[in-house]
Motif scaffolding. Structure first.
Motif, PDB file in Angstrom:
ATOM      1  N   TRP A 168     -16.657  36.520 -40.204  1.00 45.26           N
ATOM      2  CA  TRP A 168     -16.736  35.393 -41.358  1.00 45.26           C
ATOM      3  C   TRP A 168     -17.143  35.539 -42.742  1.00 45.26           C
ATOM      4  CZ3 TRP A 168     -18.074  35.862 -36.107  1.00 45.26           C
ATOM      5  CH2 TRP A 168     -17.344  34.966 -35.188  1.00 45.26           C
ATOM      6  N   ASP A 202     -10.899  27.434 -42.246  1.00 43.86           N
ATOM      7  CA  ASP A 202     -12.048  27.096 -42.567  1.00 43.86           C
ATOM      8  C   ASP A 202     -12.923  26.592 -41.321  1.00 43.86           C
ATOM      9  OD1 ASP A 202     -13.699  24.320 -43.428  1.00 43.86           O
ATOM     10  OD2 ASP A 202     -13.170  25.545 -45.108  1.00 43.86           O
ATOM     11  N   CYS A 203     -14.160  26.565 -41.407  1.00 45.80           N
ATOM     12  CA  CYS A 203     -15.126  26.130 -40.069  1.00 45.80           C
ATOM     13  C   CYS A 203     -15.719  24.968 -40.346  1.00 45.80           C
ATOM     14  CB  CYS A 203     -16.039  27.322 -40.303  1.00 45.80           C
ATOM     15  SG  CYS A 203     -15.559  28.819 -39.722  1.00 45.80           S
ATOM     16  N   THR A 256     -12.292  29.406 -33.844  1.00 47.26           N
ATOM     17  CA  THR A 256     -12.069  28.398 -34.389  1.00 47.26           C
ATOM     18  C   THR A 256     -10.702  27.556 -33.869  1.00 47.26           C
ATOM     19  OG1 THR A 256     -12.842  29.686 -36.212  1.00 47.26           O
ATOM     20  CG2 THR A 256     -11.834  27.481 -36.690  1.00 47.26           C
ATOM     21  N   ARG A 261     -20.871  30.520 -29.314  1.00 50.15           N
ATOM     22  CA  ARG A 261     -21.341  30.127 -30.588  1.00 50.15           C
ATOM     23  C   ARG A 261     -21.706  31.273 -31.417  1.00 50.15           C
ATOM     24  NH1 ARG A 261     -19.731  24.899 -30.981  1.00 50.15           N
ATOM     25  NH2 ARG A 261     -21.362  24.656 -32.527  1.00 50.15           N
ATOM     26  N   VAL A 288     -21.242  27.148 -35.137  1.00 45.40           N
ATOM     27  CA  VAL A 288     -19.967  27.117 -35.151  1.00 45.40           C
ATOM     28  C   VAL A 288     -19.438  27.951 -33.875  1.00 45.40           C
ATOM     29  CG1 VAL A 288     -19.665  26.658 -37.414  1.00 45.40           C
ATOM     30  CG2 VAL A 288     -19.469  28.924 -36.709  1.00 45.40           C
ATOM     31  N   THR A 308      -7.270  33.245 -43.835  1.00 47.92           N
ATOM     32  CA  THR A 308      -8.611  32.638 -43.056  1.00 47.92           C
ATOM     33  C   THR A 308      -8.445  31.072 -42.524  1.00 47.92           C
ATOM     34  OG1 THR A 308      -9.339  31.811 -45.146  1.00 47.92           O
ATOM     35  CG2 THR A 308      -9.871  34.267 -44.346  1.00 47.92           C
ATOM     36  N   SER A 361      -7.748  23.980 -37.420  1.00 50.69           N
ATOM     37  CA  SER A 361      -8.413  24.398 -38.540  1.00 50.69           C
ATOM     38  C   SER A 361      -7.755  24.499 -39.795  1.00 50.69           C
ATOM     39  CB  SER A 361      -9.356  25.476 -38.257  1.00 50.69           C
ATOM     40  OG  SER A 361     -10.493  25.410 -37.397  1.00 50.69           O
ATOM     41  N   ILE A 390     -15.723  30.607 -43.700  1.00 49.35           N
ATOM     42  CA  ILE A 390     -14.362  30.628 -43.385  1.00 49.35           C
ATOM     43  C   ILE A 390     -14.269  31.990 -42.653  1.00 49.35           C
ATOM     44  CG2 ILE A 390     -13.259  29.664 -45.360  1.00 49.35           C
ATOM     45  CD1 ILE A 390     -12.603  32.308 -46.469  1.00 49.35           C
ATOM     46  N   ARG A 391     -13.500  32.082 -41.729  1.00 51.10           N
ATOM     47  CA  ARG A 391     -13.213  33.161 -40.814  1.00 51.10           C
ATOM     48  C   ARG A 391     -11.829  33.859 -40.692  1.00 51.10           C
ATOM     49  NH1 ARG A 391     -13.158  32.901 -34.601  1.00 51.10           N
ATOM     50  NH2 ARG A 391     -12.485  35.222 -34.932  1.00 51.10           N
TER      51      ARG A 391
END
Length: 855
Positions: A588, A656-657, A636, A619, A632, A654, A640, A676-677
């Motif tokens: 992330w 968005d979380c 994801t 998590r 989070v 990526t 997303s 973001i991841r």
């Protein structure tokens, strides 16, 4: 006279002829206008000067209360825009003392665009000559491509070759163009503006050697930032300028000032919106617009940026009173800095700096407020500009390094031949990279430059930084140079002096060489840093076996993952390896409101965010002081939002979380932020490396890390650094807090920490490492920057341990720790784990001429 005496306002007044730093009222006003630069030392005004807050504030109020339309229309809003733009054109001509009947202002996207406009529109033909001074910006030299394509001959001219010649009358009308800078952006040397008349009248070489009609392009981009220019006295044909260099705001806007008779000769081959009086789409019929500005400005100009110029000119006049005041102030600062820097000596007696200048900064008429130099060590060797830049960042000093887009001046001053330039390119060195030394010789230099908001404190900060970081032994001062400069200051020269100070010449050694040699021979000791540097290199001496072959077992003592890039560490006892490194390491990252990655370099408070990966409930939890935790999912949701970002120049895809964690981050960091991841479907390959590990390097897939999957450090190496930090701190102040080993370990932000083994910096020689059952390839050393100066528990910034590490590493690139890469076995369903306490088995480089190890 000692260094402390030189760092006083009284001495500054003696050297510059100016008392102190100006009126206190003006100083306070400037401080209010440039509050954002407090705590830093900005010395890169030749690249982009700073804008005052009032200019932006007044501009925002202007465009918020007035309705500005496209100036090509005829509505009331469009007429307002048109009239406002025309008013700015007149104001620019007034600023440059140009007759509106003789000159036009053509807006461009910058100085480079203005130069390209001339190159594309000039009436080149076979027999034309495009001549330029070799001390020219890249954008001027680049004009030769267009000129040559249309039949012109390219003629570079060295500054010393500008000379008077025979004036022969002829009726030849072949068009030629000569370009020269009013002020060198490399050294700050000012060239006589009388060259304009000499070239146009064919009294000056090269014009006297080629029959025809000569035009002159005066590159004023560097000159007009701090000096007044009168186009009534200097009647150049083409004058390109860049407004962000002059005013700071707006950016992306420049202009070409064109003499009317020269403008008539310019004809564009392309026509766009607004440039045509009439044309037919069905046949080749086109009539140019009559107005110079209309036919040379493509499409709709950046009219809101043009309107912004009004407010920037207002602020400049209000704060300075005019360009003559700016010239006097900035030159005084530059002259003082030059004098002190060029007189500093190491404890060995050798010069601390090699300054590249023509003359001795005698007069503002021959020298601008630009000071370019390289630093030298106590033995006379060059210190790479990348190391200076890295250390300057630690002191929050903003300067420029490299060749500054001026290869000609760089070659002349540094004595680099064209063959060497080509050889350096073949070796991998390109403009803008960090390859600062090749075979001990510099490929570029350090440049500092001053603006009207620069202060005496800025000079002090730079000089004290140089002494503190790069002076070996007790600093001394060359009193003879000081006295000679003071004599010059009593009666400054007003002519353009082209004599070269031998101590700052692009050719030859320092004038103090003989004396320095004697002092070097009698030198009986070296400072602590040099002693430690030799000690740390002893295990690599020729004929000595790598230390890993002399015994000493290594153990994996700590394992860290950093789930969120640039946030705190998460220490684990046992952890699985994934295809991109340690599972979830740098999976992330935090971005700002514009989607740009935030790092501790920009936002040190990121280190206070402590992520925790909870594998049991899938998590990622974030904790921070005085904040409730937020979490989070590790994986994801598919719906997303997908976004594109960049990490170290690489494009990454990526996800968005969500708004919940974004709100949490924004509240803690005090700015709009999102989490973001890396998309699980996106593959980011590792960059290809060169060097000893390249041949055996595995093909690795990366997470959001900067360079490699893993970073490993050696506790013995950390302890070596800690001892040097302790010695330095004790020498400076008794009882000062010294960083302990664990604090330094946390600053280097490694994944794997090794303990035991044979000694410090053994890891520099390793090619492979086995940890437990996993085998890793060493990808190379980790280059270090001022981010290691951030305390990972408090977010406070310190100059250690980078100061000590830089001292220990010497002139080489400042590195610490090594990168590792690993590839999981294909089709393996058994997870691979790293465990704390596992044995570590390194493989080192073989000793030269040594027999291969038995199988």
């Amino acid at each position: 006279m000692d260094f402390q005496t030189l760092c006083t306002e009284d001495f500054y007044a003696r050297v510059s002829g100016r008392r102190g730093c100006g009126e206190r009222r003006v100083t306070e006003e400037l401080r209010r206008e440039f509050r954002r630069s407090e705590g830093g030392t900005y010395l890169d005004h030749a690249a982009a000067t700073l804008f005052p807050e009032s200019a932006v504030r007044n501009y925002c109020e202007d465009v918020s209360t007035n309705l500005y339309g496209n100036p090509h229309s005829h509505s009331p809003s469009s007429r307002l825009t048109h009239d406002s733009v025309e008013r700015v054109r007149l104001r620019i001509l007034q600023f440059f003392d140009a007759d509106p009947e003789q000159y036009s202002v053509v807006f461009t996207s910058g100085c480079t665009s203005a130069l390209r406009l001339v190159a594309e529109s000039f009436p080149w033909r076979r027999g034309s000559v495009f001549s330029y001074l070799t001390d020219s910006h890249t954008s001027v030299v680049g004009m030769r491509g267009l000129a040559s394509a249309l039949g012109a001959v390219t003629l570079p001219v060295a500054p010393d070759d500008l000379r008077d010649g025979a004036d022969e009358d002829d009726s030849c009308q072949t068009p030629h163009l000569f370009s020269f800078p009013a002020q060198s952006n490399f050294s700050g040397r000012k060239y006589p503006l009388s060259c304009v008349t000499g070239i146009r009248a064919r009294r000056l070489y090269p014009a006297c050697a080629y029959r025809g009609q000569w035009r002159v392009l005066l590159d004023a981009a560097s000159f007009v930032c701090t000096s007044p220019l009168s186009l009534r006295q200097c009647r150049a044909d083409f004058v390109p300028v860049s407004f962000y260099k002059m005013l700071g705001f707006p950016t992306g806007l420049g202009a070409l000032l064109v003499r009317s008779d020269a403008a008539a000769a310019l004809h564009k081959r392309y026509f766009g919106g607004g440039t045509a009086a009439a044309y037919l789409s069905g046949e080749d019929y086109y009539v140019e617009a009559r107005s110079t500005t209309d036919r040379l400005e493509d499409g709709t100009i950046s009219f809101l940026d043009v309107i912004a110029l009004n407010h920037s000119f207002d602020a400049l006049h209000k704060l300075t009173g005019g360009m003559r005041s700016v010239q006097e102030h900035t030159f005084a600062l530059a002259r003082y800095t030059y004098l002190v820097l060029s007189s500093l000596r190491h404890g060995s007696g050798r010069s601390l700096a090699q300054v590249y200048a023509h003359g001795h900064f005698e007069s503002a008429s021959s020298q601008g407020p630009i000071l370019t130099f390289n630093l030298l060590d106590a033995q006379g060797g060059f210190i790479g500009y990348s190391q200076v830049d890295r250390m300057a960042s630690l002191y929050n000093i903003h300067l420029r390094t490299g060749c500054f887009c001026n290869t000609g001046a760089c070659q002349a001053f540094l004595g680099i031949s064209s063959e060497q330039m080509k050889s350096n390119l073949q070796a991998g060195h390109v403009c803008g990279d960090a390859v600062d030394l090749v075979e001990g010789r510099p490929t570029g230099a350090v440049r500092v430059s001053f603006g009207y908001m620069s202060t005496f404190d800025d000079c002090q900060n730079l000089l004290k930084f140089v002494v503190e970081c790069f002076c070996s032994g007790a600093v001394s001062v060359d009193g003879g140079r000081i006295q000679a400069a003071l004599r010059h200051a009593t009666s400054p020269s007003t002519s353009t002096d082209t004599s070269t100070d031998t101590s700052t010449s692009p050719r030859g050694p320092s004038t103090d060489e003989d004396r320095d040699e004697l002092q070097r021979e009698s030198q009986s000791h070296r400072d602590e840093g040099e002693e430690l540097q030799r000690e740390s290199q002893s295990h690599r001496d020729k004929g000595e076996e790598p230390q890993s072959q002399r015994g000493g077992a290594y153990t994996l003592s700590k394992i860290y993952i950093y789930p969120v890039k640039s946030c705190g560490a998460f220490e684990v006892e046992r952890w699985p390896l994934g295809p991109r490194g340690l599972l979830y390491d740098r999976g992330w990252m935090v971005v700002n409101g514009n989607g740009v990655c935030l790092s501790q370099k920009r936002e040190a408070r990121l280190c206070l965010i402590k992520p925790r990966v909870e594998l049991s409930n899938n998590r990622l939890q974030l904790l921070a002081p005085e904040m409730e935790s937020v979490s989070v999912p590790l994986e994801t949701e598919a719906q997303s939002q997908i976004c594109l970002s960049k990490v170290c120049g690489d494009r990454v895809e990526t996800l968005d979380c969500g708004d919940g964690v974004a709100d949490w981050l924004s509240r803690f960091l005090g700015q709009t932020s999102r989490l973001i991841r890396l998309s699980p479907d996106f593959t980011r390959g590792a960059r290809k490396r060169t060097g000893r590990a390249a041949a055996s390097e595995v093909s690795a897939s990366l997470s959001l890390v900067n360079e490699a999957q893993y970073l490993m450090i050696n506790v013995s190496s950390v302890e070596r650094i800690q001892r040097l930090v302790q010695r330095r701190e004790q020498a400076l102040s008794e009882g000062s807090s010294v960083l302990d080993v664990q604090n330094i370990i946390s600053r280097f932000r490694a994944n794997l920490v090794l303990s035991g083994g044979g000694g410090a910096f053994e890891e520099d020689e390793w090619t492979h490492v086995s940890i437990g059952d996993a085998r890793f390839t060493v990808s190379g050393p980790c280059g270090r920057c001022h981010m290691v100066g951030i305390d990972q528990e408090s977010g406070a910034r310190t100059r250690e341990p980078l100061l000590s590490l830089s001292e220990l590493r010497g002139q080489r690139k400042v590195t610490f720790g090594v990168y590792l890469s690993h590839r999981l076995p294909e089709n393996s369903r058994t997870p691979v784990f790293l465990c704390r306490g596992s044995s570590v088995r390194p493989v080192s480089l073989p000793r030269p001429n040594a027999l291969p190890a038995p199988p």
